[in-house]
Design a protein around this motif. Structure first.
Motif, PDB file in Angstrom:
ATOM      1  N   ASP A  48     -24.335  -4.951   4.284  1.00  0.00           N
ATOM      2  CA  ASP A  48     -24.945  -4.048   3.290  1.00  0.00           C
ATOM      3  C   ASP A  48     -26.384  -3.698   3.677  1.00  0.00           C
ATOM      4  O   ASP A  48     -27.296  -3.735   2.849  1.00  0.00           O
ATOM      5  CB  ASP A  48     -24.931  -4.672   1.885  1.00  0.00           C
ATOM      6  N   SER A  70     -29.553  -1.703   4.229  1.00  0.00           N
ATOM      7  CA  SER A  70     -30.170  -0.467   3.743  1.00  0.00           C
ATOM      8  C   SER A  70     -31.620  -0.457   4.200  1.00  0.00           C
ATOM      9  O   SER A  70     -32.119  -1.447   4.744  1.00  0.00           O
ATOM     10  CB  SER A  70     -30.078  -0.379   2.214  1.00  0.00           C
ATOM     11  N   TYR A  71     -32.304   0.699   3.992  1.00  0.00           N
ATOM     12  CA  TYR A  71     -33.680   0.747   4.482  1.00  0.00           C
ATOM     13  C   TYR A  71     -34.543   1.756   3.736  1.00  0.00           C
ATOM     14  O   TYR A  71     -34.067   2.710   3.142  1.00  0.00           O
ATOM     15  CB  TYR A  71     -33.708   1.060   5.982  1.00  0.00           C
ATOM     16  N   ILE A  72     -35.834   1.469   3.790  1.00  0.00           N
ATOM     17  CA  ILE A  72     -36.877   2.385   3.337  1.00  0.00           C
ATOM     18  C   ILE A  72     -37.619   2.819   4.590  1.00  0.00           C
ATOM     19  O   ILE A  72     -37.956   1.991   5.446  1.00  0.00           O
ATOM     20  CB  ILE A  72     -37.844   1.693   2.357  1.00  0.00           C
ATOM     21  N   TYR A  80     -39.932   6.675   1.774  1.00  0.00           N
ATOM     22  CA  TYR A  80     -38.702   7.231   1.219  1.00  0.00           C
ATOM     23  C   TYR A  80     -37.582   6.204   1.355  1.00  0.00           C
ATOM     24  O   TYR A  80     -37.314   5.703   2.446  1.00  0.00           O
ATOM     25  CB  TYR A  80     -38.348   8.522   1.963  1.00  0.00           C
ATOM     26  N   ASP A  81     -36.927   5.881   0.252  1.00  0.00           N
ATOM     27  CA  ASP A  81     -35.766   4.991   0.258  1.00  0.00           C
ATOM     28  C   ASP A  81     -34.560   5.810   0.702  1.00  0.00           C
ATOM     29  O   ASP A  81     -34.063   6.656  -0.036  1.00  0.00           O
ATOM     30  CB  ASP A  81     -35.550   4.393  -1.133  1.00  0.00           C
ATOM     31  N   ARG A  82     -34.084   5.550   1.889  1.00  0.00           N
ATOM     32  CA  ARG A  82     -33.002   6.359   2.465  1.00  0.00           C
ATOM     33  C   ARG A  82     -31.620   5.759   2.229  1.00  0.00           C
ATOM     34  O   ARG A  82     -30.619   6.305   2.665  1.00  0.00           O
ATOM     35  CB  ARG A  82     -33.245   6.568   3.959  1.00  0.00           C
ATOM     36  N   GLY A  83     -31.550   4.615   1.581  1.00  0.00           N
ATOM     37  CA  GLY A  83     -30.238   4.036   1.272  1.00  0.00           C
ATOM     38  C   GLY A  83     -29.643   3.311   2.462  1.00  0.00           C
ATOM     39  O   GLY A  83     -30.309   2.555   3.153  1.00  0.00           O
ATOM     40  N   ALA A  84     -28.362   3.557   2.718  1.00  0.00           N
ATOM     41  CA  ALA A  84     -27.624   2.830   3.754  1.00  0.00           C
ATOM     42  C   ALA A  84     -28.191   3.109   5.147  1.00  0.00           C
ATOM     43  O   ALA A  84     -28.485   4.254   5.492  1.00  0.00           O
ATOM     44  CB  ALA A  84     -26.153   3.198   3.707  1.00  0.00           C
ATOM     45  N   GLN A 138     -24.374  -0.602   9.424  1.00  0.00           N
ATOM     46  CA  GLN A 138     -24.223  -1.238   8.112  1.00  0.00           C
ATOM     47  C   GLN A 138     -24.068  -2.747   8.137  1.00  0.00           C
ATOM     48  O   GLN A 138     -24.401  -3.419   7.172  1.00  0.00           O
ATOM     49  CB  GLN A 138     -23.008  -0.641   7.393  1.00  0.00           C
TER      50      GLN A 138
END
Length: 199
Positions: A102, A104-106, A116-120, A124
């Motif tokens: 899981d 994810s990254y900023i 910016y929180d870019r999600g996945a 992964q």
């Protein structure tokens, strides 16, 4: 009028009561110490268990720009007209003992002024020892100073403990129109939340 025997019985009873109170107090103190010791032993066991399966993601720059598993296109600075691209290929490897999932990254850019929180994340999950490659094309304006960008990764292990790690990349200005790679630094994993921790 109380006899000597009565006074002796009163004395014996008083000694018994005091002894009972002292023994009870000692038992309560001992029980509390035992509970604290058990809690500490459990915490140490949980930490040891977590450390045995903790992921640790490491990034390295790949010198030969071949094919990559995944690709990203990101801005390196804000403002002005984007006119140049700086490609970089990174190898992302899990050097820890357990799987990372899981992910994810900023993304932070423009010397960390923008976030910016870019999600996945494009990659992964990584099992222990597994690696993947990522090609990033950093877009930037023709005239710019030294720059830095960062990826703040968040991921979980198989026990649902959550970690954070940061990858920082720096770039050096080389004249008005070009950049050169300055270096990269990967931080150690930091526990964000776990079975015995709060976020």
């Amino acid at each position: 009028m109380p006899s000597t025997t009565d006074w002796i019985m009163v004395g014996i009873t008083a000694v018994y009561v005091i002894a009972t109170i002292l023994i009870s107090a000692a038992n309560i103190k001992s029980a509390k110490a035992t509970r604290e010791q058990l809690a500490e032993s459990r915490r140490q066991y949980e930490d040891k268990k977590r450390m045995e399966i903790m992921p640790y993601i490491q990034f390295d720059k790949v010198e030969t720009a071949g094919l990559a598993d995944q690709k990203l296109m990101l801005s390196l600075n804000s403002g002005g007209s984007i006119s140049s691209v700086f490609p970089i290929v990174l190898r992302m490897k899990n050097i820890g003992n357990g799987a990372a999932k899981d992910i994810s990254y900023i993304y932070e850019w423009d010397n960390h002024a923008q976030k910016y929180d870019r999600g996945a994340f494009p990659i992964q999950a990584l099992s222990s020892g597994e690696s993947g490659s990522l090609k990033i094309e950093f877009r930037y304006t023709q005239t710019m100073d030294d720059q830095s960008a960062a990826f703040i990764l968040r991921y979980r292990d198989l026990l649902e403990n959550e970690y954070s790690q940061q990858l920082s990349i720096s770039f050096k200005s080389k004249g008005d129109t070009t950049l050169q790679f300055g270096g990269l630094v990967t931080s150690s994993p930091v526990l964000i939340s776990g079975e015995n921790h709060n976020a």
